[in-house]
Design an enzyme around this catalytic site. Structure first.
Site, PDB file in Angstrom:
ATOM      1  N   THR A  96      24.086 -21.091 -12.431  1.00  0.00           N
ATOM      2  CA  THR A  96      23.893 -19.724 -12.937  1.00  0.00           C
ATOM      3  C   THR A  96      23.166 -18.902 -11.878  1.00  0.00           C
ATOM      4  O   THR A  96      21.981 -19.140 -11.598  1.00  0.00           O
ATOM      5  CB  THR A  96      23.062 -19.711 -14.230  1.00  0.00           C
ATOM      6  OG1 THR A  96      23.697 -20.532 -15.202  1.00  0.00           O
ATOM      7  CG2 THR A  96      22.930 -18.291 -14.769  1.00  0.00           C
ATOM      8  N   LYS A 143      27.831 -14.632 -17.673  1.00  0.00           N
ATOM      9  CA  LYS A 143      26.826 -15.664 -17.971  1.00  0.00           C
ATOM     10  C   LYS A 143      25.449 -15.027 -18.191  1.00  0.00           C
ATOM     11  O   LYS A 143      24.700 -15.415 -19.094  1.00  0.00           O
ATOM     12  CB  LYS A 143      26.786 -16.679 -16.819  1.00  0.00           C
ATOM     13  CG  LYS A 143      25.705 -17.726 -16.908  1.00  0.00           C
ATOM     14  CD  LYS A 143      25.854 -18.614 -18.136  1.00  0.00           C
ATOM     15  CE  LYS A 143      24.691 -19.589 -18.266  1.00  0.00           C
ATOM     16  NZ  LYS A 143      24.603 -20.200 -19.589  1.00  0.00           N
ATOM     17  N   LYS A 145      14.493 -17.167 -15.142  1.00  0.00           N
ATOM     18  CA  LYS A 145      15.313 -16.724 -13.992  1.00  0.00           C
ATOM     19  C   LYS A 145      16.511 -15.904 -14.482  1.00  0.00           C
ATOM     20  O   LYS A 145      16.824 -14.847 -13.929  1.00  0.00           O
ATOM     21  CB  LYS A 145      15.763 -17.979 -13.221  1.00  0.00           C
ATOM     22  CG  LYS A 145      16.765 -17.795 -12.105  1.00  0.00           C
ATOM     23  CD  LYS A 145      18.171 -18.248 -12.446  1.00  0.00           C
ATOM     24  CE  LYS A 145      18.337 -19.654 -12.938  1.00  0.00           C
ATOM     25  NZ  LYS A 145      19.696 -20.027 -13.300  1.00  0.00           N
TER      26      LYS A 145
HETATM   27  N1  LIG Z   1      20.071 -27.054 -18.639  1.00  0.00           N
HETATM   28  C1  LIG Z   1      20.871 -26.234 -19.287  1.00  0.00           C
HETATM   29  O1  LIG Z   1      20.912 -26.223 -20.531  1.00  0.00           O
HETATM   30  C2  LIG Z   1      21.771 -25.286 -18.562  1.00  0.00           C
HETATM   31  C3  LIG Z   1      21.554 -24.912 -17.257  1.00  0.00           C
HETATM   32  N2  LIG Z   1      22.407 -24.012 -16.659  1.00  0.00           N
HETATM   33  C4  LIG Z   1      22.195 -23.602 -15.286  1.00  0.00           C
HETATM   34  O2  LIG Z   1      22.673 -24.661 -14.476  1.00  0.00           O
HETATM   35  C5  LIG Z   1      21.888 -24.790 -13.285  1.00  0.00           C
HETATM   36  C6  LIG Z   1      21.282 -26.204 -13.212  1.00  0.00           C
HETATM   37  O3  LIG Z   1      20.527 -26.381 -14.383  1.00  0.00           O
HETATM   38  P1  LIG Z   1      19.833 -27.797 -14.709  1.00  0.00           P
HETATM   39  O4  LIG Z   1      20.733 -28.905 -14.372  1.00  0.00           O
HETATM   40  O5  LIG Z   1      19.329 -27.651 -16.086  1.00  0.00           O
HETATM   41  O6  LIG Z   1      18.614 -27.736 -13.701  1.00  0.00           O
HETATM   42  P2  LIG Z   1      17.727 -28.904 -13.063  1.00  0.00           P
HETATM   43  O7  LIG Z   1      16.455 -28.218 -12.725  1.00  0.00           O
HETATM   44  O8  LIG Z   1      17.717 -30.096 -13.936  1.00  0.00           O
HETATM   45  O9  LIG Z   1      18.532 -29.283 -11.738  1.00  0.00           O
HETATM   46  C7  LIG Z   1      18.524 -28.424 -10.641  1.00  0.00           C
HETATM   47  C8  LIG Z   1      19.316 -29.025  -9.502  1.00  0.00           C
HETATM   48  O10 LIG Z   1      19.179 -28.164  -8.353  1.00  0.00           O
HETATM   49  C9  LIG Z   1      18.701 -28.940  -7.254  1.00  0.00           C
HETATM   50  N3  LIG Z   1      17.897 -28.118  -6.356  1.00  0.00           N
HETATM   51  C10 LIG Z   1      16.881 -27.295  -6.681  1.00  0.00           C
HETATM   52  N4  LIG Z   1      16.395 -26.673  -5.576  1.00  0.00           N
HETATM   53  C11 LIG Z   1      17.120 -27.141  -4.532  1.00  0.00           C
HETATM   54  C12 LIG Z   1      17.122 -26.865  -3.135  1.00  0.00           C
HETATM   55  N5  LIG Z   1      16.278 -25.979  -2.588  1.00  0.00           N
HETATM   56  N6  LIG Z   1      18.017 -27.511  -2.373  1.00  0.00           N
HETATM   57  C13 LIG Z   1      18.891 -28.390  -2.912  1.00  0.00           C
HETATM   58  N7  LIG Z   1      18.940 -28.692  -4.231  1.00  0.00           N
HETATM   59  C14 LIG Z   1      18.079 -28.061  -5.030  1.00  0.00           C
HETATM   60  C15 LIG Z   1      17.889 -30.038  -7.898  1.00  0.00           C
HETATM   61  O11 LIG Z   1      17.689 -31.085  -6.974  1.00  0.00           O
HETATM   62  P3  LIG Z   1      16.464 -32.119  -7.145  1.00  0.00           P
HETATM   63  O12 LIG Z   1      16.941 -33.156  -8.100  1.00  0.00           O
HETATM   64  O13 LIG Z   1      16.217 -32.616  -5.781  1.00  0.00           O
HETATM   65  O14 LIG Z   1      15.294 -31.322  -7.686  1.00  0.00           O
HETATM   66  C16 LIG Z   1      18.796 -30.409  -9.058  1.00  0.00           C
HETATM   67  O15 LIG Z   1      19.881 -31.178  -8.620  1.00  0.00           O
HETATM   68  C17 LIG Z   1      20.858 -23.665 -13.355  1.00  0.00           C
HETATM   69  O16 LIG Z   1      21.363 -22.567 -12.650  1.00  0.00           O
HETATM   70  C18 LIG Z   1      20.765 -23.360 -14.838  1.00  0.00           C
HETATM   71  O17 LIG Z   1      20.351 -22.040 -15.089  1.00  0.00           O
HETATM   72  C19 LIG Z   1      23.516 -23.521 -17.288  1.00  0.00           C
HETATM   73  C20 LIG Z   1      23.776 -23.893 -18.566  1.00  0.00           C
HETATM   74  C21 LIG Z   1      22.928 -24.766 -19.313  1.00  0.00           C
HETATM   75  O1  LIG Z   2      22.238 -21.579 -19.819  1.00  0.00           O
HETATM   76  C1  LIG Z   2      21.936 -22.208 -20.813  1.00  0.00           C
HETATM   77  C2  LIG Z   2      22.850 -22.484 -21.899  1.00  0.00           C
HETATM   78  O2  LIG Z   2      22.432 -23.148 -22.880  1.00  0.00           O
HETATM   79  O3  LIG Z   2      24.003 -22.045 -21.821  1.00  0.00           O
END
Ligand SMILES: NC(=O)C1=CN([C@@H]2O[C@H](COP(=O)(O)OP(=O)(O)OC[C@H]3O[C@@H](n4cnc5c(N)ncnc54)[C@H](OP(=O)(O)O)[C@@H]3O)[C@@H](O)[C@H]2O)C=CC1
Ligand SMILES: O=CC(=O)O
Length: 324
Positions: free
Chosen positions: A128, A203, A271
């Site tokens: 996102t 989104k 965010k």
């Molecule tokens: N959780 C949810 O319900 C939902 C989330 N989203 C969106 O999806 C995306 C991921 O969410 P989610 O999986 O929950 O988040 P997490 O925080 O669990 O995972 C984030 C991921 O990004 C990686 N990351 C963060 N910073 C860096 C960097 N500087 N360089 C490389 N890798 C990096 C992390 O790596 P590392 O493991 O090393 O920290 C990890 O793999 C977000 O944009 C969120 O808004 C969308 C729908 C639903």
């Molecule tokens: O981005 C979060 C979700 O639940 O969709």
């Protein structure tokens, strides 16, 4: 013949093509038989990649924190040491990253995915982010001759595990058709919305509504308790009426117990509100409810709740009450 199998549990159960299916449709959609890369194995990325592996796809993974790759490697995934290596060894690479900064870094930075891209390959960013970020990433990817699709998802940890996400895609329509069977492994529906940026915009609009709903629900839970009602009864009443939402029924009972097991991290919800406010400003629209909600999520972050579920925003309201 294409392989059909049952996906999703309970009401979500349905038949989809498996990864190696070789069907085709008038839109050019067909099965996907190439190699699939997956960058970013957090709360969402890990189950999405698992579902691709379980569907029979040839998946190669990378994550900044290497240890998060291990469960996927046990399922049969391959590993490459950088996003560039994943991209150069795969036909299509998905990325599920935290925020605009990490999405740009992984796609366009040193050893980023763009360095492994070439004509014939595709990059699908499911993180996102805002439209400007998505366009920047798209520009880097397409400058290599590869194709770019943005495909943020609606749906949280459980829908990701169950393969019931909603994809909000935009960009290269032939890449959309090419990866349709992969999206169907990970999701229950998909929308193609036009040029790059439209998926990101959709989104952010969805998530700004969700973030404000959660604040309003939190206020209701606290007020019901304060006037001597049982907040659990409020959850039940809401679930039977016109404002019923799975989010309230799912999160309400644990919020009443002040428990916030993380499905959607609060820092990511904040965010999204920040990005939605910028989107609204870009078209001079006032979104005062979202602005107020955003302030509460910022307070919750300052209370150390960034990595809790976004329903922990209720603690920011409690803190305000206590400071009276
Ligand atoms: N959780 C949810 O319900 C939902 C989330 N989203 C969106 O999806 C995306 C991921 O969410 P989610 O999986 O929950 O988040 P997490 O925080 O669990 O995972 C984030 C991921 O990004 C990686 N990351 C963060 N910073 C860096 C960097 N500087 N360089 C490389 N890798 C990096 C992390 O790596 P590392 O493991 O090393 O920290 C990890 O793999 C977000 O944009 C969120 O808004 C969308 C729908 C639903
Ligand atoms: O981005 C979060 C979700 O639940 O969709």
């Amino acid at each position: 013949a294409p392989t059909l199998r049952l996906r999703g549990g309970g009401r979500g159960a349905r038949l989809v093509f498996s990864c190696s299916a070789s069907s085709s449709s008038p839109s050019g959609e067909g099965g996907f038989s190439g190699k699939v890369g997956f960058l970013g194995l957090g709360i969402m990325g890990a189950p999405m990649a698992s579902n691709l592996i379980n569907a029979g796809c040839d998946v190669t993974v990378w994550n900044r924190t290497r240890s998060k790759c291990d469960p996927l490697l046990s399922l049969g995934a391959k590993y490459e040491p950088s996003p560039a290596d994943v991209a150069s060894s795969c036909d299509v690479t998905f990325a599920m990253l935290a925020d605009p900064e990490s999405a740009v870094e992984v796609a366009c930075g040193a050893n980023g995915a763009a360095q492994g891209m070439a004509p014939g390959k595709g990059y699908v960013d499911v993180s996102t982010v805002d439209a400007a970020t998505s366009k920047l990433i798209g520009k880097h990817i397409t400058s290599t001759g590869a194709s770019f699709l943005e495909a943020p998802v609606s749906g949280s940890k459980k829908p990701a595990e169950d393969g019931l996400l909603i994809f909000l895609t935009a960009g290269d329509e032939s890449l959309y058709n090419r990866v349709a069977s992969l999206l169907d492994v990970m999701g229950k529906s998909r929308f193609f919305l036009g040029d790059v940026g439209k998926g990101a915009d959709m989104k952010l609009v969805v998530n700004m509504v969700m973030g404000s709903m959660m604040v309003s629900f939190s206020e209701g839970l606290l007020l019901s308790e304060k006037v001597g009602l049982d907040p659990n009864t409020l959850v039940e009443v809401i679930s039977q009426g016109a404002i019923s939402a799975p989010m309230f029924s799912l999160k309400g009972p644990s919020m009443v117990k002040a428990a916030y097991p993380t499905a959607f991290p609060l820092k990511h919800q904040q965010k999204d509100l920040r990005l939605a406010l910028a989107l609204a400003e870009s078209v001079s629209q006032s979104i005062p409810t979202v602005a107020a909600a955003n302030e509460l999520y910022k307070v919750a972050k300052s209370l150390g709740l960034a990595d809790q579920d976004f329903s922990a925003v209720i603690e920011a309201l409690k803190a305000k009450e206590q400071s009276k």
